[in-house]
Motif scaffolding. Structure first.
Motif, PDB file in Angstrom:
ATOM      1  N   ARG A   1       0.710   7.287  -6.465  1.00  0.00           N
ATOM      2  CA  ARG A   1      -0.309   8.329  -6.644  1.00  0.00           C
ATOM      3  C   ARG A   1       0.303   9.719  -6.538  1.00  0.00           C
ATOM      4  O   ARG A   1      -0.053  10.623  -7.294  1.00  0.00           O
ATOM      5  N   VAL A   2       1.235   9.894  -5.606  1.00  0.00           N
ATOM      6  CA  VAL A   2       1.912  11.184  -5.468  1.00  0.00           C
ATOM      7  C   VAL A   2       2.702  11.495  -6.741  1.00  0.00           C
ATOM      8  O   VAL A   2       2.673  12.623  -7.248  1.00  0.00           O
ATOM      9  N   TRP A   3       3.395  10.498  -7.255  1.00  0.00           N
ATOM     10  CA  TRP A   3       4.201  10.682  -8.468  1.00  0.00           C
ATOM     11  C   TRP A   3       3.317  11.037  -9.656  1.00  0.00           C
ATOM     12  O   TRP A   3       3.621  11.938 -10.437  1.00  0.00           O
ATOM     13  N   GLY A   4       2.207  10.312  -9.791  1.00  0.00           N
ATOM     14  CA  GLY A   4       1.299  10.583 -10.890  1.00  0.00           C
ATOM     15  C   GLY A   4       0.689  11.969 -10.810  1.00  0.00           C
ATOM     16  O   GLY A   4       0.540  12.649 -11.836  1.00  0.00           O
ATOM     17  N   SER A   5       0.351  12.404  -9.602  1.00  0.00           N
ATOM     18  CA  SER A   5      -0.206  13.742  -9.420  1.00  0.00           C
ATOM     19  C   SER A   5       0.800  14.805  -9.839  1.00  0.00           C
ATOM     20  O   SER A   5       0.443  15.807 -10.470  1.00  0.00           O
ATOM     21  N   HIS A   6       2.059  14.569  -9.511  1.00  0.00           N
ATOM     22  CA  HIS A   6       3.112  15.527  -9.864  1.00  0.00           C
ATOM     23  C   HIS A   6       3.239  15.678 -11.378  1.00  0.00           C
ATOM     24  O   HIS A   6       3.421  16.786 -11.896  1.00  0.00           O
ATOM     25  N   HIS A   7       3.139  14.561 -12.095  1.00  0.00           N
ATOM     26  CA  HIS A   7       3.328  14.587 -13.553  1.00  0.00           C
ATOM     27  C   HIS A   7       2.017  14.708 -14.324  1.00  0.00           C
ATOM     28  O   HIS A   7       2.039  14.773 -15.558  1.00  0.00           O
ATOM     29  N   LYS A   8       0.903  14.693 -13.576  1.00  0.00           N
ATOM     30  CA  LYS A   8      -0.425  14.767 -14.216  1.00  0.00           C
ATOM     31  C   LYS A   8      -0.605  13.648 -15.239  1.00  0.00           C
ATOM     32  O   LYS A   8      -1.093  13.856 -16.360  1.00  0.00           O
ATOM     33  N   LEU A   9      -0.175  12.455 -14.832  1.00  0.00           N
ATOM     34  CA  LEU A   9      -0.318  11.257 -15.654  1.00  0.00           C
ATOM     35  C   LEU A   9      -0.886  10.133 -14.795  1.00  0.00           C
ATOM     36  O   LEU A   9      -0.616  10.071 -13.581  1.00  0.00           O
ATOM     37  N   PRO A  10      -1.630   9.213 -15.398  1.00  0.00           N
ATOM     38  CA  PRO A  10      -2.077   8.051 -14.630  1.00  0.00           C
ATOM     39  C   PRO A  10      -0.889   7.146 -14.310  1.00  0.00           C
ATOM     40  O   PRO A  10       0.005   6.964 -15.147  1.00  0.00           O
ATOM     41  N   VAL A  11      -0.876   6.619 -13.104  1.00  0.00           N
ATOM     42  CA  VAL A  11       0.216   5.744 -12.663  1.00  0.00           C
ATOM     43  C   VAL A  11      -0.375   4.502 -12.008  1.00  0.00           C
ATOM     44  O   VAL A  11      -1.312   4.599 -11.215  1.00  0.00           O
TER      45      VAL A  11
ATOM     46  N   GLN B   1       0.829  -1.200   0.000  1.00  0.00           N
ATOM     47  CA  GLN B   1       0.000   0.000   0.000  1.00  0.00           C
ATOM     48  C   GLN B   1       0.870   1.258   0.000  1.00  0.00           C
ATOM     49  O   GLN B   1       0.509   2.270  -0.607  1.00  0.00           O
ATOM     50  N   ALA B   2       2.014   1.193   0.665  1.00  0.00           N
ATOM     51  CA  ALA B   2       2.920   2.345   0.683  1.00  0.00           C
ATOM     52  C   ALA B   2       3.440   2.639  -0.718  1.00  0.00           C
ATOM     53  O   ALA B   2       3.589   3.807  -1.102  1.00  0.00           O
ATOM     54  N   VAL B   3       3.705   1.594  -1.504  1.00  0.00           N
ATOM     55  CA  VAL B   3       4.127   1.792  -2.892  1.00  0.00           C
ATOM     56  C   VAL B   3       3.000   2.439  -3.685  1.00  0.00           C
ATOM     57  O   VAL B   3       3.219   3.356  -4.482  1.00  0.00           O
ATOM     58  N   GLY B   4       1.784   1.989  -3.451  1.00  0.00           N
ATOM     59  CA  GLY B   4       0.636   2.563  -4.139  1.00  0.00           C
ATOM     60  C   GLY B   4       0.454   4.038  -3.832  1.00  0.00           C
ATOM     61  O   GLY B   4       0.159   4.845  -4.730  1.00  0.00           O
ATOM     62  N   ARG B   5       0.673   4.409  -2.580  1.00  0.00           N
ATOM     63  CA  ARG B   5       0.555   5.829  -2.198  1.00  0.00           C
ATOM     64  C   ARG B   5       1.622   6.661  -2.895  1.00  0.00           C
ATOM     65  O   ARG B   5       1.348   7.759  -3.386  1.00  0.00           O
ATOM     66  N   LEU B   6       2.844   6.140  -2.942  1.00  0.00           N
ATOM     67  CA  LEU B   6       3.920   6.874  -3.607  1.00  0.00           C
ATOM     68  C   LEU B   6       3.619   7.018  -5.097  1.00  0.00           C
ATOM     69  O   LEU B   6       3.886   8.071  -5.692  1.00  0.00           O
TER      70      LEU B   6
END
Length: 247
Positions: free
Chosen positions: A154-164, A147-152
């Motif tokens: 989501r943060v990464w995807g939000s930063h790049h405005k891309l689905p992750v 779950q911690a990987v999943g949270r990271l």
């Protein structure tokens, strides 16, 4: 009194690239804190072993050691292997004081390192367009670690405005190939995979192989020897050193 020695303790791998990368990372740490005694050690499969390094430090007169586990997830190795290794050395050297810091973990700052590695991979592959990302990690039987990987992710995807999507090389789905194919089923064709591993080895190689087979346009290298990772090791050491101070 001398500062406690820092032992950066990795799991180890049969792949010689893994130990070489860990030793390069430890060299980065030494460069940032040349006043400290800093050593790399491995739980298994690579050299030097933790016991060998502890013996070396004891012979050199060190009475206190802070162990920084070079683990990205708080799973079996962190909860069982590291404490067992430390207990074994304390039994061999009763006069020694050893404190394990928190694991390296998944710092948001590591996303900057992922970006560096991803830019390198995209340049090598001559890719200029992306419409999705996959964050590939080792995976664990520990659901909280995944779950911690999943949270990271989501943060990464939000930063790049891309689905992750988060993907895993062992223990739990989806595998990297499955994650890439799921994006392709949505009509996305420019999918890159970031390797959320500390060093090269079998699992990163397998994750990359499956991703490429599924149609990924690029796969980044693991985090590796980067100053941001080295600074995180020193931050963990600092907390462990304070905990060694008698109250």
């Amino acid at each position: 009194m001398a500062a406690p020695a820092l032992v950066a303790l990795a799991h180890g791998s049969r792949d010689p690239r893994s130990a070489a990368t860990i030793k390069s990372l430890v060299a980065e740490v030494r460069g940032l804190r040349p006043d400290l005694r800093v050593e790399a050690a491995f739980l298994e499969l690579s050299r030097p072993t933790f016991g060998t390094v502890v013996d070396r430090l004891v012979k050199a007169g060190h009475e206190e050691i802070v162990v920084v586990p070079l683990l990205l997830s708080d799973a079996y190795h962190a909860q069982v292997d590291v404490p067992a290794a430390i207990a074994e050395q304390l039994e061999r050297h009763p006069q020694l004081r050893i404190r394990a810091s928190g694991i390296l973990g998944l710092e948001n700052a590591f996303l900057q390192v992922l970006d560096v590695r991803m830019r390198e991979a995209l340049k090598d592959a001559r890719v200029r367009e992306l419409d999705a990302l996959v964050l590939a990690a080792a995976g664990s039987s520990n659901a909280l670690a995944n779950q911690a990987v999943g949270r990271l992710a989501r943060v990464w995807g939000s930063h790049h405005k891309l689905p992750v999507k988060a993907a895993f090389a062992s223990s739990t789905p989806p595998a990297t190939g499955e994650a890439v194919r799921a994006f392709r089923a949505e009509g996305r064709r420019h999918i890159a995979v970031a390797s959320l591993f500390l060093a090269p080895g079998f699992l990163p190689d397998r994750a990359a192989e499956l991703a490429v087979e599924a149609g990924a346009v690029a796969v980044s290298a693991p985090l590796g020897a980067h100053p941001t990772v080295a600074r995180t090791i020193l931050a963990r050491y600092a907390v462990g050193a304070v905990e060694l101070v008698p109250v």
